[in-house]
Write a protein that holds these residues in place. Structure first.
Motif, PDB file in Angstrom:
ATOM      1  N   LEU A  76       0.855  -1.189   0.000  1.00  0.00           N
ATOM      2  CA  LEU A  76       0.000   0.000   0.000  1.00  0.00           C
ATOM      3  C   LEU A  76       0.889   1.235   0.000  1.00  0.00           C
ATOM      4  N   GLU A  77       0.542   2.219  -0.829  1.00  0.00           N
ATOM      5  CA  GLU A  77       1.368   3.419  -0.929  1.00  0.00           C
ATOM      6  C   GLU A  77       0.484   4.653  -1.062  1.00  0.00           C
ATOM      7  N   VAL A  78       0.754   5.635  -0.225  1.00  0.00           N
ATOM      8  CA  VAL A  78       0.005   6.891  -0.264  1.00  0.00           C
ATOM      9  C   VAL A  78       0.526   7.767  -1.397  1.00  0.00           C
ATOM     10  N   VAL A  79      -0.402   8.260  -2.214  1.00  0.00           N
ATOM     11  CA  VAL A  79      -0.072   9.235  -3.262  1.00  0.00           C
ATOM     12  C   VAL A  79      -0.439  10.606  -2.713  1.00  0.00           C
ATOM     13  N   PRO A  80       0.531  11.486  -2.489  1.00  0.00           N
ATOM     14  CA  PRO A  80       0.243  12.779  -1.864  1.00  0.00           C
ATOM     15  C   PRO A  80      -0.670  13.648  -2.725  1.00  0.00           C
ATOM     16  N   GLY A  81      -1.398  14.533  -2.041  1.00  0.00           N
ATOM     17  CA  GLY A  81      -2.223  15.508  -2.743  1.00  0.00           C
ATOM     18  C   GLY A  81      -3.663  15.057  -2.879  1.00  0.00           C
ATOM     19  N   ALA A  82      -4.553  16.031  -2.901  1.00  0.00           N
ATOM     20  CA  ALA A  82      -5.979  15.746  -3.007  1.00  0.00           C
ATOM     21  C   ALA A  82      -6.386  15.377  -4.432  1.00  0.00           C
ATOM     22  N   ARG A  83      -5.630  15.883  -5.415  1.00  0.00           N
ATOM     23  CA  ARG A  83      -5.994  15.655  -6.823  1.00  0.00           C
ATOM     24  C   ARG A  83      -5.104  14.589  -7.452  1.00  0.00           C
ATOM     25  N   TRP A  84      -5.787  13.659  -8.137  1.00  0.00           N
ATOM     26  CA  TRP A  84      -5.077  12.589  -8.831  1.00  0.00           C
ATOM     27  C   TRP A  84      -5.168  12.745 -10.342  1.00  0.00           C
ATOM     28  N   ASP A  85      -5.648  13.891 -10.796  1.00  0.00           N
ATOM     29  CA  ASP A  85      -5.830  14.071 -12.241  1.00  0.00           C
ATOM     30  C   ASP A  85      -4.680  14.846 -12.890  1.00  0.00           C
ATOM     31  N   THR A  86      -3.637  15.132 -12.120  1.00  0.00           N
ATOM     32  CA  THR A  86      -2.475  15.799 -12.704  1.00  0.00           C
ATOM     33  C   THR A  86      -1.571  14.764 -13.370  1.00  0.00           C
ATOM     34  N   GLY A  87      -0.733  15.212 -14.274  1.00  0.00           N
ATOM     35  CA  GLY A  87       0.184  14.302 -14.949  1.00  0.00           C
ATOM     36  C   GLY A  87       1.109  13.600 -13.980  1.00  0.00           C
ATOM     37  N   LYS A  88       1.599  14.357 -12.992  1.00  0.00           N
ATOM     38  CA  LYS A  88       2.519  13.769 -12.017  1.00  0.00           C
ATOM     39  C   LYS A  88       1.838  12.681 -11.197  1.00  0.00           C
ATOM     40  N   ALA A  89       0.607  12.975 -10.736  1.00  0.00           N
ATOM     41  CA  ALA A  89      -0.122  11.999  -9.928  1.00  0.00           C
ATOM     42  C   ALA A  89      -0.452  10.753 -10.744  1.00  0.00           C
ATOM     43  N   ALA A  94       0.308   5.045 -11.883  1.00  0.00           N
ATOM     44  CA  ALA A  94       0.616   3.996 -12.869  1.00  0.00           C
ATOM     45  C   ALA A  94       1.843   3.198 -12.448  1.00  0.00           C
ATOM     46  N   GLU A  95       2.836   3.893 -11.890  1.00  0.00           N
ATOM     47  CA  GLU A  95       4.067   3.220 -11.473  1.00  0.00           C
ATOM     48  C   GLU A  95       3.790   2.271 -10.297  1.00  0.00           C
ATOM     49  N   ILE A  96       2.923   2.696  -9.366  1.00  0.00           N
ATOM     50  CA  ILE A  96       2.563   1.847  -8.229  1.00  0.00           C
ATOM     51  C   ILE A  96       1.844   0.592  -8.720  1.00  0.00           C
ATOM     52  N   ARG A  97       0.896   0.791  -9.635  1.00  0.00           N
ATOM     53  CA  ARG A  97       0.134  -0.360 -10.145  1.00  0.00           C
ATOM     54  C   ARG A  97       1.024  -1.291 -10.957  1.00  0.00           C
ATOM     55  N   GLU A  98       1.985  -0.733 -11.649  1.00  0.00           N
ATOM     56  CA  GLU A  98       2.910  -1.550 -12.428  1.00  0.00           C
ATOM     57  C   GLU A  98       3.699  -2.488 -11.520  1.00  0.00           C
ATOM     58  N   ILE A 102      -1.046  -0.903  -4.433  1.00  0.00           N
ATOM     59  CA  ILE A 102      -2.344  -0.224  -4.395  1.00  0.00           C
ATOM     60  C   ILE A 102      -2.112   1.226  -3.994  1.00  0.00           C
ATOM     61  N   PRO A 103      -2.451   2.188  -4.870  1.00  0.00           N
ATOM     62  CA  PRO A 103      -2.315   3.598  -4.503  1.00  0.00           C
ATOM     63  C   PRO A 103      -3.514   4.061  -3.672  1.00  0.00           C
ATOM     64  N   LEU A 104      -3.236   4.830  -2.626  1.00  0.00           N
ATOM     65  CA  LEU A 104      -4.289   5.333  -1.745  1.00  0.00           C
ATOM     66  C   LEU A 104      -4.038   6.791  -1.413  1.00  0.00           C
ATOM     67  N   LYS A 105      -5.123   7.499  -1.144  1.00  0.00           N
ATOM     68  CA  LYS A 105      -5.003   8.845  -0.597  1.00  0.00           C
ATOM     69  C   LYS A 105      -4.809   8.746   0.910  1.00  0.00           C
ATOM     70  N   ASP A 106      -4.404   9.864   1.518  1.00  0.00           N
ATOM     71  CA  ASP A 106      -4.133   9.852   2.962  1.00  0.00           C
ATOM     72  C   ASP A 106      -5.326   9.336   3.753  1.00  0.00           C
ATOM     73  N   HIS A 107      -6.523   9.869   3.447  1.00  0.00           N
ATOM     74  CA  HIS A 107      -7.691   9.484   4.234  1.00  0.00           C
ATOM     75  C   HIS A 107      -8.084   8.026   3.964  1.00  0.00           C
TER      76      HIS A 107
END
Length: 287
Positions: A76-89, A94-98, A102-107
């Motif tokens: 399990l890995e937290v992806v920082p930030g509220a928005r996941w629609d940016t290119g960086k996010a 994609a890298e986590i799923r590869e 499992i990518p998760l938000k903080d909450h």
């Protein structure tokens, strides 16, 4: 059915990865058997076997909770930030799923941590999933005697001390874990079929006798993360056993012929109105 050289050997596997388990397309699992039967069909089963479905949030939450509750599963890995629609996010996700994570938000990470903590505080669930007396994610493969096909099972948890009656806990997450809601979910998702399958697997693998029983540990995904431990009564499991047999024989026939039928390949299906609509309209419109 003879397994290819790379397929797992028959018997119980305590260290087999989830990927290796699902890679065996020559064997039939409980979820696969349920996909063969109505309201689905063999054609859908075959397509999904050959075309794995993309991850969804529902599966992410369930798999993440499994990881923290059972102690085994994808990272399990937290992806920082509220928005996941940016290119960086998107690239990070994609890298986590590869990597199989499992990518998760903080909450979301906090949610699954709180769910795991609630399990540990529940007297019955904690006892059933006590790491001192059992282990997670164990796989089994055996031959179905009437058809000769390979069957498989992946237990969420197996007790390590198997004296007396074998109880097989199976952990699930749900929106509503109340008795009324779960009674509907047993019918909707075929949990009675799963219970019968797991109990037959335990017998075939030499883990328990005819009195082996699967219990559902169902946990809600919203605070206070309530838990319900549910057994499925005998007659419902017998119905599940009969449905499993139809699915097994269908799988054997389709495997033998290479033909995986859809809904109405050769003859039309004639349908009546739903009972409520027929009763209403008969009263209103027929003389």
């Amino acid at each position: 059915m003879e397994a290819p050289a790379e397929a797992p050997a028959l018997g119980l596997h305590t260290e087999l990865s989830n990927e290796a388990y699902h890679a065996d397309k020559t064997s039939l699992s409980s979820s696969g058997a349920r996909k063969i039967l109505p309201p689905s069909c063999p054609a859908k089963f075959r397509y999904e076997q050959d075309n794995p479905q993309p991850a969804t949030k529902t599966f992410d939450y369930g798999n993440a909770a499994h990881k923290l509750v059972l102690g085994n599963g994808p990272a399990l890995e937290v992806v920082p930030g509220a928005r996941w629609d940016t290119g960086k996010a998107k690239a990070h996700i994609a890298e986590i799923r590869e990597r199989g994570g499992i990518p998760l938000k903080d909450h979301e990470m906090q949610m699954v941590k709180d769910m795991a903590a609630a399990i540990r505080q529940h007297p019955l669930a904690a006892a059933l999933l006590d790491p001192a007396y059992g282990a997670p994610e164990q796989s089994g493969f055996w031959i179905d005697e009437p058809t000769g096909i390979r069957r498989r099972v992946r237990f969420d948890w197996l007790p390590s001390i198997q004296s007396g009656r074998l109880i097989i806990p199976d952990y699930k997450t749900a929106t509503d874990a109340s008795e009324d809601a779960m009674q509907k979910d047993i019918a909707k998702y075929g949990y009675n079929c799963q219970a019968a399958w797991y109990e037959e697997a335990a017998q075939a693998l030499g883990l328990g006798g005819a009195d082996a029983e699967m219990l559902l540990i169902v946990q809600e995904k919203k605070p206070p993360y309530l838990i319900n431990v549910i057994g499925i009564e005998f007659f419902s499991r017998e119905i599940g056993r009969a449905k499993n047999r139809v699915a097994i024989e269908t799988f054997a026939e389709c495997t033998s012929t290479g033909y995986w039928p859809g809904y109405a390949d050769h003859n039309p299906n004639y349908l009546a109105l739903p009972g409520y609509a027929e009763a209403r309209d008969k009263e209103l419109y027929l003389p």
